[in-house]
Scaffold this motif. Sequence first.
Motif, PDB file in Angstrom:
ATOM      1  N   LEU A  45      -3.771 -27.434 -58.832  1.00 40.60           N
ATOM      2  CA  LEU A  45      -4.767 -26.389 -58.580  1.00 40.60           C
ATOM      3  C   LEU A  45      -6.177 -26.950 -58.481  1.00 40.60           C
ATOM      4  O   LEU A  45      -7.130 -26.209 -58.300  1.00 40.60           O
ATOM      5  CB  LEU A  45      -4.721 -25.334 -59.693  1.00 40.60           C
ATOM      6  N   ARG A  46      -6.314 -28.276 -58.601  1.00 40.59           N
ATOM      7  CA  ARG A  46      -7.643 -28.885 -58.485  1.00 40.59           C
ATOM      8  C   ARG A  46      -8.240 -28.564 -57.132  1.00 40.59           C
ATOM      9  O   ARG A  46      -7.553 -28.502 -56.124  1.00 40.59           O
ATOM     10  CB  ARG A  46      -7.544 -30.400 -58.623  1.00 40.59           C
ATOM     11  N   GLY A  47      -9.539 -28.387 -57.139  1.00 39.54           N
ATOM     12  CA  GLY A  47     -10.233 -28.121 -55.881  1.00 39.54           C
ATOM     13  C   GLY A  47     -10.219 -26.658 -55.480  1.00 39.54           C
ATOM     14  O   GLY A  47     -10.888 -26.273 -54.538  1.00 39.54           O
ATOM     15  N   GLN A  48      -9.452 -25.850 -56.178  1.00 40.91           N
ATOM     16  CA  GLN A  48      -9.433 -24.418 -55.884  1.00 40.91           C
ATOM     17  C   GLN A  48     -10.422 -23.716 -56.806  1.00 40.91           C
ATOM     18  O   GLN A  48     -10.625 -24.115 -57.944  1.00 40.91           O
ATOM     19  CB  GLN A  48      -8.035 -23.835 -56.110  1.00 40.91           C
ATOM     20  N   SER A  49     -11.020 -22.674 -56.290  1.00 44.89           N
ATOM     21  CA  SER A  49     -11.950 -21.899 -57.119  1.00 44.89           C
ATOM     22  C   SER A  49     -11.174 -21.230 -58.251  1.00 44.89           C
ATOM     23  O   SER A  49      -9.962 -21.037 -58.166  1.00 44.89           O
ATOM     24  CB  SER A  49     -12.646 -20.840 -56.271  1.00 44.89           C
ATOM     25  N   SER A  50     -11.893 -20.874 -59.295  1.00 42.30           N
ATOM     26  CA  SER A  50     -11.228 -20.216 -60.430  1.00 42.30           C
ATOM     27  C   SER A  50     -10.604 -18.896 -59.990  1.00 42.30           C
ATOM     28  O   SER A  50      -9.547 -18.504 -60.494  1.00 42.30           O
ATOM     29  CB  SER A  50     -12.206 -20.006 -61.585  1.00 42.30           C
ATOM     30  N   GLY A  51     -11.227 -18.222 -59.029  1.00 48.04           N
ATOM     31  CA  GLY A  51     -10.660 -16.974 -58.512  1.00 48.04           C
ATOM     32  C   GLY A  51      -9.328 -17.195 -57.820  1.00 48.04           C
ATOM     33  O   GLY A  51      -8.378 -16.421 -58.014  1.00 48.04           O
ATOM     34  N   ASN A  52      -9.235 -18.247 -57.006  1.00 48.98           N
ATOM     35  CA  ASN A  52      -7.972 -18.558 -56.328  1.00 48.98           C
ATOM     36  C   ASN A  52      -6.896 -18.955 -57.327  1.00 48.98           C
ATOM     37  O   ASN A  52      -5.733 -18.588 -57.177  1.00 48.98           O
ATOM     38  CB  ASN A  52      -8.175 -19.681 -55.309  1.00 48.98           C
ATOM     39  N   ARG A  53      -7.287 -19.736 -58.347  1.00 53.82           N
ATOM     40  CA  ARG A  53      -6.325 -20.125 -59.382  1.00 53.82           C
ATOM     41  C   ARG A  53      -5.782 -18.897 -60.099  1.00 53.82           C
ATOM     42  O   ARG A  53      -4.580 -18.757 -60.300  1.00 53.82           O
ATOM     43  CB  ARG A  53      -6.980 -21.053 -60.400  1.00 53.82           C
ATOM     44  N   SER A  54      -6.690 -17.999 -60.463  1.00 58.83           N
ATOM     45  CA  SER A  54      -6.281 -16.780 -61.173  1.00 58.83           C
ATOM     46  C   SER A  54      -5.357 -15.926 -60.308  1.00 58.83           C
ATOM     47  O   SER A  54      -4.353 -15.407 -60.800  1.00 58.83           O
ATOM     48  CB  SER A  54      -7.503 -15.956 -61.576  1.00 58.83           C
ATOM     49  N   THR A  55      -5.694 -15.793 -59.033  1.00 59.39           N
ATOM     50  CA  THR A  55      -4.868 -14.995 -58.119  1.00 59.39           C
ATOM     51  C   THR A  55      -3.475 -15.587 -57.991  1.00 59.39           C
ATOM     52  O   THR A  55      -2.474 -14.872 -58.054  1.00 59.39           O
ATOM     53  CB  THR A  55      -5.541 -14.899 -56.732  1.00 59.39           C
ATOM     54  N   LEU A  56      -3.391 -16.915 -57.822  1.00 62.40           N
ATOM     55  CA  LEU A  56      -2.092 -17.573 -57.696  1.00 62.40           C
ATOM     56  C   LEU A  56      -1.261 -17.373 -58.955  1.00 62.40           C
ATOM     57  O   LEU A  56      -0.085 -16.991 -58.889  1.00 62.40           O
ATOM     58  CB  LEU A  56      -2.272 -19.067 -57.407  1.00 62.40           C
ATOM     59  N   CYS A  57      -1.868 -17.592 -60.110  1.00 59.62           N
ATOM     60  CA  CYS A  57      -1.139 -17.446 -61.373  1.00 59.62           C
ATOM     61  C   CYS A  57      -0.730 -15.998 -61.613  1.00 59.62           C
ATOM     62  O   CYS A  57       0.397 -15.731 -62.066  1.00 59.62           O
ATOM     63  CB  CYS A  57      -1.982 -17.981 -62.530  1.00 59.62           C
ATOM     64  N   LYS A  58      -1.608 -15.069 -61.295  1.00 58.33           N
ATOM     65  CA  LYS A  58      -1.287 -13.653 -61.465  1.00 58.33           C
ATOM     66  C   LYS A  58      -0.108 -13.261 -60.577  1.00 58.33           C
ATOM     67  O   LYS A  58       0.810 -12.569 -61.017  1.00 58.33           O
ATOM     68  CB  LYS A  58      -2.517 -12.803 -61.129  1.00 58.33           C
ATOM     69  N   ARG A  59      -0.123 -13.719 -59.343  1.00 61.89           N
ATOM     70  CA  ARG A  59       0.966 -13.420 -58.411  1.00 61.89           C
ATOM     71  C   ARG A  59       2.293 -14.007 -58.913  1.00 61.89           C
ATOM     72  O   ARG A  59       3.328 -13.359 -58.857  1.00 61.89           O
ATOM     73  CB  ARG A  59       0.623 -13.967 -57.024  1.00 61.89           C
TER      74      ARG A  59
END
Length: 161
Positions: free
Chosen positions: A60-74
Amino acid sequence: MTGVLLKDRLYHFRNDMEDAFDSIFAPIAETEGLTQAQAQLLFELSGHDGELTVGRIRCLRGQSSGNRSTLCKRMEQRGYLARQRSCADERCVVLHLTAQGWETVRRMEAHLEERCAPFLGGMTEADAQKLQESIDILSGWIGTLVACMSERIDQNDKEKQ
């Protein structure tokens, strides 16, 4: 070798590795209805006994915290993992593979073994050992390079003060 040549070689090597990962892992992820990033997340969690903080996940490096959260939430909504606030530090979110997540990893690893069998089956034991040693040597050199660069940056920072 010059620093510029090293940069060029490492850049091209990284691109070649990313292309290899795409061609190997994308079809495996697709068999499970996952994106490559989702599959990488499951693989990485499985390599850490199914538990890791969001901040420590390399894929998940290089991804914004929002993108990380969205991926994990999904992934949580689909039943592959569970998210939990750390007891030690509530700012940290710990991810855990669920039973469904572990089963998905096992199926993807079986697909991986099947896809790699022609390549690995054609190798002699000596060739397999040489490949592993080469990967270990390259990893060691890159680690040394990073450490040297970090020391140099620290030294430059101290000189500026």
